[in-house]
Design a protein around this motif. Structure first.
Motif, PDB file in Angstrom:
ATOM      1  N   MET A   1       0.727  -0.921  -0.034  1.00 59.41           N
ATOM      2  CA  MET A   1      -0.030  -0.069  -0.152  1.00 59.41           C
ATOM      3  C   MET A   1       0.851   1.119  -0.154  1.00 59.41           C
ATOM      4  O   MET A   1       2.039   1.449   0.634  1.00 59.41           O
ATOM      5  N   LEU A   3       1.287   4.997   1.172  1.00 62.11           N
ATOM      6  CA  LEU A   3       0.549   6.062   1.915  1.00 62.11           C
ATOM      7  C   LEU A   3       1.287   7.480   1.445  1.00 62.11           C
ATOM      8  O   LEU A   3       2.423   7.623   1.429  1.00 62.11           O
ATOM      9  N   GLN A   4       0.199   8.171   1.071  1.00 64.79           N
ATOM     10  CA  GLN A   4       0.789   9.444   0.247  1.00 64.79           C
ATOM     11  C   GLN A   4       1.839  10.421   1.208  1.00 64.79           C
ATOM     12  O   GLN A   4       2.691  10.878   0.563  1.00 64.79           O
ATOM     13  N   PRO A   5       1.378  10.661   2.324  1.00 63.43           N
ATOM     14  CA  PRO A   5       1.988  12.049   2.994  1.00 63.43           C
ATOM     15  C   PRO A   5       3.532  11.816   3.060  1.00 63.43           C
ATOM     16  O   PRO A   5       4.189  12.693   2.797  1.00 63.43           O
ATOM     17  N   ASN A   6       4.012  10.730   3.155  1.00 66.29           N
ATOM     18  CA  ASN A   6       5.560  10.431   2.783  1.00 66.29           C
ATOM     19  C   ASN A   6       6.034  11.174   1.630  1.00 66.29           C
ATOM     20  O   ASN A   6       6.926  11.935   1.861  1.00 66.29           O
ATOM     21  N   LEU A   8       4.051  12.949  -0.495  1.00 66.54           N
ATOM     22  CA  LEU A   8       3.704  14.361  -0.480  1.00 66.54           C
ATOM     23  C   LEU A   8       4.209  15.456   0.285  1.00 66.54           C
ATOM     24  O   LEU A   8       4.462  16.447  -0.031  1.00 66.54           O
ATOM     25  N   LEU A   9       4.427  15.279   1.670  1.00 67.17           N
ATOM     26  CA  LEU A   9       5.091  16.187   2.342  1.00 67.17           C
ATOM     27  C   LEU A   9       6.456  16.432   2.031  1.00 67.17           C
ATOM     28  O   LEU A   9       7.087  17.436   2.426  1.00 67.17           O
ATOM     29  N   SER A  10       7.206  15.447   1.981  1.00 68.07           N
ATOM     30  CA  SER A  10       8.733  15.498   1.667  1.00 68.07           C
ATOM     31  C   SER A  10       8.841  16.519   0.398  1.00 68.07           C
ATOM     32  O   SER A  10       9.627  17.090   0.230  1.00 68.07           O
ATOM     33  N   PHE A 121     -15.445   7.397  -5.223  1.00 70.45           N
ATOM     34  CA  PHE A 121     -14.046   7.326  -5.237  1.00 70.45           C
ATOM     35  C   PHE A 121     -13.446   7.230  -6.655  1.00 70.45           C
ATOM     36  O   PHE A 121     -12.596   8.077  -7.136  1.00 70.45           O
ATOM     37  N   ASP A 125     -11.925   9.969  -9.024  1.00 73.78           N
ATOM     38  CA  ASP A 125     -10.782   9.852  -9.598  1.00 73.78           C
ATOM     39  C   ASP A 125     -10.677  10.193 -11.128  1.00 73.78           C
ATOM     40  O   ASP A 125      -9.997  10.733 -11.750  1.00 73.78           O
ATOM     41  N   LYS A 134      -4.268   5.163 -14.420  1.00 71.62           N
ATOM     42  CA  LYS A 134      -4.642   5.405 -13.077  1.00 71.62           C
ATOM     43  C   LYS A 134      -3.407   5.351 -12.111  1.00 71.62           C
ATOM     44  O   LYS A 134      -3.197   6.029 -11.180  1.00 71.62           O
ATOM     45  N   ARG A 137      -1.787   8.928 -11.750  1.00 75.18           N
ATOM     46  CA  ARG A 137      -2.603   9.778 -10.959  1.00 75.18           C
ATOM     47  C   ARG A 137      -1.869  11.202 -10.810  1.00 75.18           C
ATOM     48  O   ARG A 137      -1.687  11.819  -9.801  1.00 75.18           O
ATOM     49  N   GLU A 164      -5.910  19.230  -4.349  1.00 78.40           N
ATOM     50  CA  GLU A 164      -6.714  17.995  -5.028  1.00 78.40           C
ATOM     51  C   GLU A 164      -6.501  17.269  -6.128  1.00 78.40           C
ATOM     52  O   GLU A 164      -5.240  17.977  -6.796  1.00 78.40           O
ATOM     53  N   SER A 168      -3.187  18.024  -9.373  1.00 77.14           N
ATOM     54  CA  SER A 168      -1.941  17.490  -8.758  1.00 77.14           C
ATOM     55  C   SER A 168      -1.018  17.143 -10.247  1.00 77.14           C
ATOM     56  O   SER A 168      -1.724  16.532 -11.183  1.00 77.14           O
TER      57      SER A 168
END
Lengths: 392, 488
Positions: A1, A3-6, A8-10, A121, A125, A134, A137, A164, A168
């Motif tokens: 899986m 997880l985006q924040p890793n 995204l935030l960096s 969802f 998308d 897909k 993204r 959003e 992106s």
């Protein structure tokens, strides 16, 4: 899986806007891009699947009244007639002056290529990626940025992480937030009620919270919500008036399975507020060069369901507004509501691709080459200079 | 349908699931965290223990010098303000460090224990300006290293720290029959003596009397704080001349050696009422407001057998089958809720650290430059970012009623489930969930997030409802706002 924040935030840094310790924070992102030229383009994503048959009602279709005994209106019962066949839901009456001024059009019976599954969802998308791979993204509006001629000089700012999907991607885009928090949309509250159904203590706390003034104000208040929408649109208008040329934001609250009449009224009111506030804050000159496109992931069932609402459908409605359109029209090829004309005998049959409307607006506002539009921005879309959406 | 043991271990006895972090397999895995945690240096105080003492004493000496000058008619308001600002900033850094510690440490059970004990031996940064800098030091110095050893050792470390003596006014207390007490009118302060019996050891309603409270306070006299060195000192001039009798034992006159309070703390630690009070409080915190009596009694047995070895007491709790039954009776406290939320998002540590930078408005990166180019004032942007960062962390804990190191009373924060499931509490949690979902969850799949956050603790109905949400952000919001994410 993943997880985006890793990621995204960096990449973006953890940047944000809000007000102060005392007031609840803010949250709704508006994303922007700046570029040379005077034309503006705003997309509004209507999340939750807007019932196009409720906003622009085909009262002239002989099957309509039977499909919508409770929700359907006629000019005699308050529907605002548009062209003798379609009428506007009075909840959006604030938009009538725009219609009369030729600054508002609707496109009926449109959809993305998304079919059959009817998941919010996945539908959203598809709506935001524009049907690209897909795994990639990225949003079509972001890809459009890189295809706009002479857009190298656009400024890039990245203000927070809440970008959003629609905007992106690799092109630099700024995200900005309004000062106020939003009250929950009606459909969101209904989902929370369902979430707490099996847990008495939570269900009781939720019911009390909705009744209690203090909590209700922050999270569940209509007035608060309306003010939040206006603030968001004002922010977008202000930024577009200055250097920015593209903006995007969302309006939630369209998932009207139960008690649609009241819920839809609020959501349609929000949409009207957003569009009229945009116009006011842009000012005449900028509004004259602006196109607003409001789109949703899919439409809803032609028939009312057993709980005075409607369920997930297929063909929907797009809203076009702005001084740059020659409006006052209900566009699109009307498929009819007779049983044999419905998709799977339940949904409004889509006769147009919502992406084509977007492509036409991008072509018209920014001169993006049709090859780029059908290759990069909306892969696989059929679009050329003869598109009917360029005629209106 | 109960979650598996490893899931429950992470949720009930830790700070929840974090993607990529191995779940504790069983009681032994949880217990193994203690030794590791004790040896670890926490993320606060930022400068380390000796560094903090240096920083704090420097700030306090500037303050003392200003106070002296002010008395002589030369106040320096700017200087005074500056010391306040510094102390507040140090507190904020450390409080963020405390949140980060709980989020990023893989030793969830150890971290939960640290929170339990720092609450059991409550002190507050709101007591006075120096406390902003001292309370973080107190947790790192007195609580965290002593969680796995004897209760007596933990008790002594906690009581005999400047933070506790300041918080409960021991530094003001003078034995009426002491050298100092006989000379002037200053007298006894019973605050620490009372809380020592009522909260820290025997427990309220366990049968001690007002005389016992006074006796404990008298025995504690002589203990004070050297405000310059930030050390506990024993001042014989303040110590009550003995003997003082407490709970059947006579503590001798000790104007000379100052060891009677140590004896008293050892005796209180060894008192069977203390074993029962503390064991039950642990079980109530981790398992249920009304914990199974057989768990409590096996903890008390372990306490007695091991002479108060806390690891043995935890072992007795964790190896009891009833410690693993009926999940979800407790509601996560706000700090746990927030920490477990950030953990579910797998927020990288440096991103969390950026929140602090945002709050301090120090970030003068390329974004600010671009902002100025765009005609938007950098200052306003910095303010917005600071507000957002605050709203995600401090502001949220404040609004939910559990700001870091600010318990409402010496009794600490409420622990009963009902307190944390009020309508306003639920509203605040939904609000925070929405905010964090919008900021961190914009591109996540709600069903994947649900699996990451709750594993097999997610109810089938929650899975269904989350997957049907009208938009993804609301799907993520509902995961965090769900009953099973808020229960443990």
């Amino acid at each position: 899986m993943t997880l985006q924040p890793n990621v995204l935030l960096s990449r973006r840094g953890f940047l944000a806007g809000a007000c102060c310790a005392a007031a609840a924070p803010i949250l709704t992102p508006v994303t922007f891009a700046a570029m040379p030229g005077d034309n503006r383009f705003v997309t509004i994503v209507l999340r939750g699947a807007m019932d196009g048959l409720d906003l622009v009602q085909p009262y002239g279709d002989p099957a309509f009244a039977a499909l919508r005994p409770k929700l359907g209106l006629t000019p005699q019962t308050g529907l605002l007639d548009l062209d003798g066949f379609f009428g506007l839901n009075p909840a959006a009456s604030a938009l009538m002056p725009l219609w009369q001024a030729g600054e508002l059009s609707f496109v009926h019976a449109v959809s993305t290529p998304y079919r059959d599954q009817r998941s919010h969802f996945d539908g959203q998308d598809m709506l935001e990626t524009g049907g690209s791979d897909k795994a990639e993204r990225t949003g079509w509006l972001n890809r459009a940025l890189s295809a706009i001629p002479r857009s190298d000089a656009r400024k890039a700012i990245d203000i927070n992480t809440s970008m959003e999907l629609i905007l992106s991607g690799p092109s630099d885009v700024d995200s900005w937030s309004t000062q106020s928090n939003f009250a929950l949309a009606e459909d969101e509250i209904a989902f929370l009620d369902r979430l707490y159904e099996g847990d008495d203590a939570f269900a009781r706390a939720m019911q009390e919270a909705k009744k209690t003034d203090m909590s209700a104000d922050a999270l569940y208040g209509d007035a608060k919500r309306g003010a939040g929408i206006a603030e968001m649109a004002r922010l977008a208008g202000g930024m577009l008036r200055e250097d920015y040329r593209i903006a995007s934001f969302s309006i939630n609250g369209w998932d009207t399975h139960v008690g649609q009449k009241a819920q839809f009224k609020k959501a349609a009111g929000d949409l009207s507020t957003a569009i009229t506030t945009l116009k006011a804050s842009l000012g005449d000159e900028a509004w004259g060069k602006t196109v607003v496109l409001a789109i949703t992931e899919f439409g809803r069932t032609a028939r009312e369901n057993g709980t005075n609402g409607t369920d997930h459908g297929t063909g929907g409605l797009a809203v076009l507004a702005g001084g740059a359109i020659s409006g006052g029209k209900v566009l699109g090829q009307w498929p009819g509501l007779g049983d044999d004309h419905l998709l799977d005998r339940r949904d409004l049959m889509p006769t147009g691709d919502v992406r084509e409307i977007a492509a036409a607006m991008l072509y018209r506002q920014f001169g993006i080459d049709p090859d780029n539009l059908t290759g990069k921005v909306f892969p696989g879309l059929a679009f050329d200079r003869s598109s009917i959406y360029l005629k209106g | 349908m109960n979650p598996s043991i490893p899931t429950l271990a992470a949720i009930r006895f830790g700070y929840g699931l974090r993607p990529g972090e191995e779940l504790p397999a069983d009681a032994d895995a949880l217990l193994a965290q203690i030794e590791e945690g004790v040896a670890e240096r926490p993320r606060f105080p930022r400068e380390g223990l000796t560094g903090r003492i240096e920083t704090a004493t420097r700030v306090l000496s500037v303050r003392a010098a200003e106070a002296k000058a002010a008395k002589a008619g030369n106040p320096n308001a700017d200087l005074r303000k500056e010391t306040q600002r510094q102390a507040q900033r140090i507190y904020r850094q450390d409080a963020m460090g405390r949140i980060a510690q709980a989020i990023h440490s893989p030793l969830g059970f150890y971290e939960r224990l640290a929170t339990f004990w720092v609450d059991h031996f409550s002190t507050s940064v709101l007591k006075s300006l120096p406390m902003r800098m001292i309370v973080p030091l107190y947790e790192a110095q007195s609580i965290r290293p002593n969680i796995g050893g004897s209760f007596s050792g933990l008790l002594q470390a906690a009581i005999l720290h400047p933070a506790m003596l300041i918080y409960l006014d021991q530094n003001q207390s003078v034995g009426p029959d002491s050298v100092a007490g006989r000379k002037n009118s200053r007298g006894l302060n019973e605050n620490l003596g009372r809380e020592l019996l009522e909260l820290h050891t025997l427990g309220a309603g366990s049968g001690y009397t007002q005389d016992d409270v006074r006796a404990a306070a008298l025995i504690l006299t002589g203990l004070s704080v050297d405000n310059r060195a930030l050390e506990v000192v024993y001042r014989p001039r303040l110590a009550e001349a003995g003997p003082v009798s407490l709970l059947g034992r006579s503590y001798e006159d000790d104007e000379g050696d100052g060891q009677d309070h140590i004896l008293m703390l050892e005796d209180l630690a060894a008192n069977p009422k203390t074993a029962l009070h503390v064991s039950r409080k642990l079980a109530r915190h981790f398992i249920a407001d009304d914990p199974p009596e057989e768990v409590v009694s096996s903890m008390v047995d372990a306490w007695t057998k091991s002479q108060g070895n806390l690891t043995e007491v935890y072992r007795a709790m964790l190896t009891h089958p009833r410690a693993w039954s009926d999940p979800g009776q407790k509601i996560k406290q706000p700090f746990e809720f927030l920490v477990s939320g950030f953990r579910a998002f797998d927020l990288p540590e440096k991103n969390f650290a950026e929140l602090l930078r945002d709050m301090e408005g120090e970030d003068e990166g390329p974004v600010e430059k671009a902002m100025e180019m765009a005609g938007v004032r950098a200052k306003e942007n910095a303010k917005r970012k600071a507000g957002r960062a605050n709203a995600l962390t401090f502001g949220a804990l404040q609004r939910m009623g559990q700001p870091v190191w600010q318990p409402p009373s010496p009794a600490g924060f409420a622990d009963e489930a009902g307190v944390w499931l009020s309508p306003s509490q639920l509203s605040e949690r939904i609000t925070w969930s929405r905010m964090v979902a919008r900021i961190l969850g914009q591109k996540m799949e709600p069903s994947e997030f649900l699996a990451a956050a709750l594993g097999d603790a997610a109810r089938p109905e929650t899975q269904r409802i989350v997957s049907q949400a009208p938009n993804k952000v609301h799907g993520i919001t509902m995961v965090l706002a769900s009953p099973e994410f808020n229960r443990r």
